[in-house]
Design a protein around this motif. Sequence first.
Motif, PDB file in Angstrom:
ATOM      1  N   ALA A  78       0.644  -1.240  -0.159  1.00  0.00           N
ATOM      2  CA  ALA A  78       0.078   0.012   0.015  1.00  0.00           C
ATOM      3  C   ALA A  78       0.797   1.230   0.092  1.00  0.00           C
ATOM      4  CB  ALA A  78      -0.930  -0.094   1.179  1.00  0.00           C
ATOM      5  N   PHE A  79       0.388   2.410  -0.797  1.00  0.00           N
ATOM      6  CA  PHE A  79       1.337   3.546  -1.027  1.00  0.00           C
ATOM      7  C   PHE A  79       0.776   4.482   0.271  1.00  0.00           C
ATOM      8  CE2 PHE A  79       2.095   1.994  -5.342  1.00  0.00           C
ATOM      9  CZ  PHE A  79       3.435   1.935  -5.435  1.00  0.00           C
ATOM     10  N   LYS A  80       1.943   5.341   0.836  1.00  0.00           N
ATOM     11  CA  LYS A  80       1.593   6.331   1.548  1.00  0.00           C
ATOM     12  C   LYS A  80       2.289   7.518   1.229  1.00  0.00           C
ATOM     13  CE  LYS A  80       4.243   3.778   4.649  1.00  0.00           C
ATOM     14  NZ  LYS A  80       4.308   2.628   5.648  1.00  0.00           N
ATOM     15  N   ASP A  81       1.983   8.761   1.776  1.00  0.00           N
ATOM     16  CA  ASP A  81       2.670   9.894   1.408  1.00  0.00           C
ATOM     17  C   ASP A  81       3.892  10.207   2.189  1.00  0.00           C
ATOM     18  OD1 ASP A  81       0.826  11.292  -0.677  1.00  0.00           O
ATOM     19  OD2 ASP A  81      -0.426  11.690   1.062  1.00  0.00           O
ATOM     20  N   GLY A  82       5.041  10.569   1.527  1.00  0.00           N
ATOM     21  CA  GLY A  82       6.223  10.845   2.164  1.00  0.00           C
ATOM     22  C   GLY A  82       7.180  11.080   1.121  1.00  0.00           C
ATOM     23  N   PHE A  83       8.482  11.776   1.544  1.00  0.00           N
ATOM     24  CA  PHE A  83       9.656  12.067   0.579  1.00  0.00           C
ATOM     25  C   PHE A  83       9.269  12.809  -0.482  1.00  0.00           C
ATOM     26  CE2 PHE A  83      10.426   8.485   3.617  1.00  0.00           C
ATOM     27  CZ  PHE A  83      11.486   8.747   4.180  1.00  0.00           C
ATOM     28  N   LYS A  84       8.118  13.633  -0.626  1.00  0.00           N
ATOM     29  CA  LYS A  84       7.727  14.176  -2.014  1.00  0.00           C
ATOM     30  C   LYS A  84       7.401  13.072  -2.876  1.00  0.00           C
ATOM     31  CE  LYS A  84      10.431  18.497  -1.781  1.00  0.00           C
ATOM     32  NZ  LYS A  84      11.585  19.400  -2.640  1.00  0.00           N
ATOM     33  N   GLY A  85       6.909  11.991  -2.308  1.00  0.00           N
ATOM     34  CA  GLY A  85       6.315  11.046  -3.324  1.00  0.00           C
ATOM     35  C   GLY A  85       5.251  10.057  -2.540  1.00  0.00           C
ATOM     36  N   LEU A  86       4.988   9.025  -3.279  1.00  0.00           N
ATOM     37  CA  LEU A  86       4.318   7.820  -2.697  1.00  0.00           C
ATOM     38  C   LEU A  86       5.143   6.568  -2.570  1.00  0.00           C
ATOM     39  CD1 LEU A  86       0.958   8.194  -5.002  1.00  0.00           C
ATOM     40  CD2 LEU A  86       1.277   8.682  -2.693  1.00  0.00           C
ATOM     41  N   TRP A  87       5.217   5.830  -1.487  1.00  0.00           N
ATOM     42  CA  TRP A  87       5.981   4.936  -1.167  1.00  0.00           C
ATOM     43  C   TRP A  87       5.331   3.861  -0.294  1.00  0.00           C
ATOM     44  CZ3 TRP A  87       8.091   3.450   3.857  1.00  0.00           C
ATOM     45  CH2 TRP A  87       7.506   4.276   4.544  1.00  0.00           C
ATOM     46  N   GLY A  88       5.866   2.734  -0.445  1.00  0.00           N
ATOM     47  CA  GLY A  88       5.460   1.484   0.204  1.00  0.00           C
ATOM     48  C   GLY A  88       6.536   0.596   0.467  1.00  0.00           C
ATOM     49  N   GLU A  89       6.400  -0.611   1.083  1.00  0.00           N
ATOM     50  CA  GLU A  89       7.290  -1.519   1.589  1.00  0.00           C
ATOM     51  C   GLU A  89       6.729  -2.630   1.597  1.00  0.00           C
ATOM     52  OE1 GLU A  89       7.953  -1.565   6.364  1.00  0.00           O
ATOM     53  OE2 GLU A  89       8.181   0.334   5.626  1.00  0.00           O
ATOM     54  N   PHE A  90       7.802  -3.712   1.144  1.00  0.00           N
ATOM     55  CA  PHE A  90       7.424  -5.260   1.292  1.00  0.00           C
ATOM     56  C   PHE A  90       8.337  -6.199   1.605  1.00  0.00           C
ATOM     57  CE2 PHE A  90       9.035  -4.279  -2.978  1.00  0.00           C
ATOM     58  CZ  PHE A  90       9.450  -5.242  -3.269  1.00  0.00           C
ATOM     59  N   ARG A  91       8.195  -7.394   1.961  1.00  0.00           N
ATOM     60  CA  ARG A  91       9.182  -8.331   2.411  1.00  0.00           C
ATOM     61  C   ARG A  91       9.355  -9.483   1.292  1.00  0.00           C
ATOM     62  NH1 ARG A  91      12.116  -7.880   6.665  1.00  0.00           N
ATOM     63  NH2 ARG A  91      11.521  -6.233   8.424  1.00  0.00           N
ATOM     64  N   THR A  92      10.624  -9.741   1.077  1.00  0.00           N
ATOM     65  CA  THR A  92      10.905 -11.187   0.498  1.00  0.00           C
ATOM     66  C   THR A  92      11.732 -11.639   1.688  1.00  0.00           C
ATOM     67  OG1 THR A  92      12.563 -10.252  -0.447  1.00  0.00           O
ATOM     68  CG2 THR A  92      10.786 -10.672  -1.639  1.00  0.00           C
ATOM     69  N   ASP A  93      13.082 -12.127   1.354  1.00  0.00           N
ATOM     70  CA  ASP A  93      13.765 -12.346   2.787  1.00  0.00           C
ATOM     71  C   ASP A  93      14.250 -11.283   3.463  1.00  0.00           C
ATOM     72  OD1 ASP A  93      13.692 -14.986   1.833  1.00  0.00           O
ATOM     73  OD2 ASP A  93      15.628 -14.891   0.777  1.00  0.00           O
ATOM     74  N   GLU A  94      14.168 -10.099   2.684  1.00  0.00           N
ATOM     75  CA  GLU A  94      14.533  -8.666   3.213  1.00  0.00           C
ATOM     76  C   GLU A  94      13.315  -7.638   3.261  1.00  0.00           C
ATOM     77  OE1 GLU A  94      17.611  -7.686   4.480  1.00  0.00           O
ATOM     78  OE2 GLU A  94      18.799  -9.299   4.062  1.00  0.00           O
ATOM     79  N   LYS A  95      13.544  -6.723   3.717  1.00  0.00           N
ATOM     80  CA  LYS A  95      12.545  -5.409   3.577  1.00  0.00           C
ATOM     81  C   LYS A  95      12.855  -4.549   2.399  1.00  0.00           C
ATOM     82  CE  LYS A  95      11.949  -2.113   6.661  1.00  0.00           C
ATOM     83  NZ  LYS A  95      11.690  -1.407   7.699  1.00  0.00           N
ATOM     84  N   HIS A  96      12.157  -4.594   1.399  1.00  0.00           N
ATOM     85  CA  HIS A  96      12.379  -3.716   0.278  1.00  0.00           C
ATOM     86  C   HIS A  96      11.319  -2.678   0.049  1.00  0.00           C
ATOM     87  CE1 HIS A  96      15.011  -6.814  -0.710  1.00  0.00           C
ATOM     88  NE2 HIS A  96      14.345  -7.551  -1.080  1.00  0.00           N
ATOM     89  N   PHE A  97      11.718  -1.413  -0.888  1.00  0.00           N
ATOM     90  CA  PHE A  97      10.859  -0.386  -0.989  1.00  0.00           C
ATOM     91  C   PHE A  97      10.346  -0.050  -2.322  1.00  0.00           C
ATOM     92  CE2 PHE A  97      13.594   0.222   2.579  1.00  0.00           C
ATOM     93  CZ  PHE A  97      12.713   0.625   3.769  1.00  0.00           C
TER      94      PHE A  97
END
Length: 196
Positions: A38-57
Amino acid sequence: MNNLLIVGLGNPGTQYAKTRHNLGFMVADRLAGRFGTAFKDGFKGLWGEFRTDEKHFILKPMTYMNLSGQSVAPFMSFYKIEPENLIVIQDDLDMEFGRIKFRKDGSSGGHNGIRSVTELIGTDKFVRLKMGIGKSRSGGTVGHVLGKFENDADLEKFIELGTDAAEALIRNGLKSAMNTYNNKSVFDGENGQDKT
């Protein structure tokens, strides 16, 4: 694999939706859907995070294309993302429509979004997923990149191919993704090209 930042380049606003210059946004959206991000506002953009073995953005700068680095640079600084773990999804005029290619580093090739990111993070040593849009038949670059695709079915296949390539990089690493996807086209095996 270390924390990755996948950046889809584009322009905000409904008037730019589905334009050639917004391919990065389209692939970022599809990638987010696959990983339940899910995207959220921040850093003059829309961003989100997800996981595989590590956390990615995943990040979509909302600055307009030529200021994309104003979103990417602070995000990388805050989350301590190294340039080699940055993947930027961009449109590319120098490749025919439907073809993709990973590139490890190099000049912007005249792409204002890549130029802005390079200037503000201070290096060109980051990965690009280049998605071909071909050159304008009439010779007008601005109108071409800000124009809409003519064939929704071909565009859909292209977004899916780009998303497959990005997911392969996330799951299997750059070398494997390059071996599988570099110079691959949605039209491989078909007669005729450039169906934008």
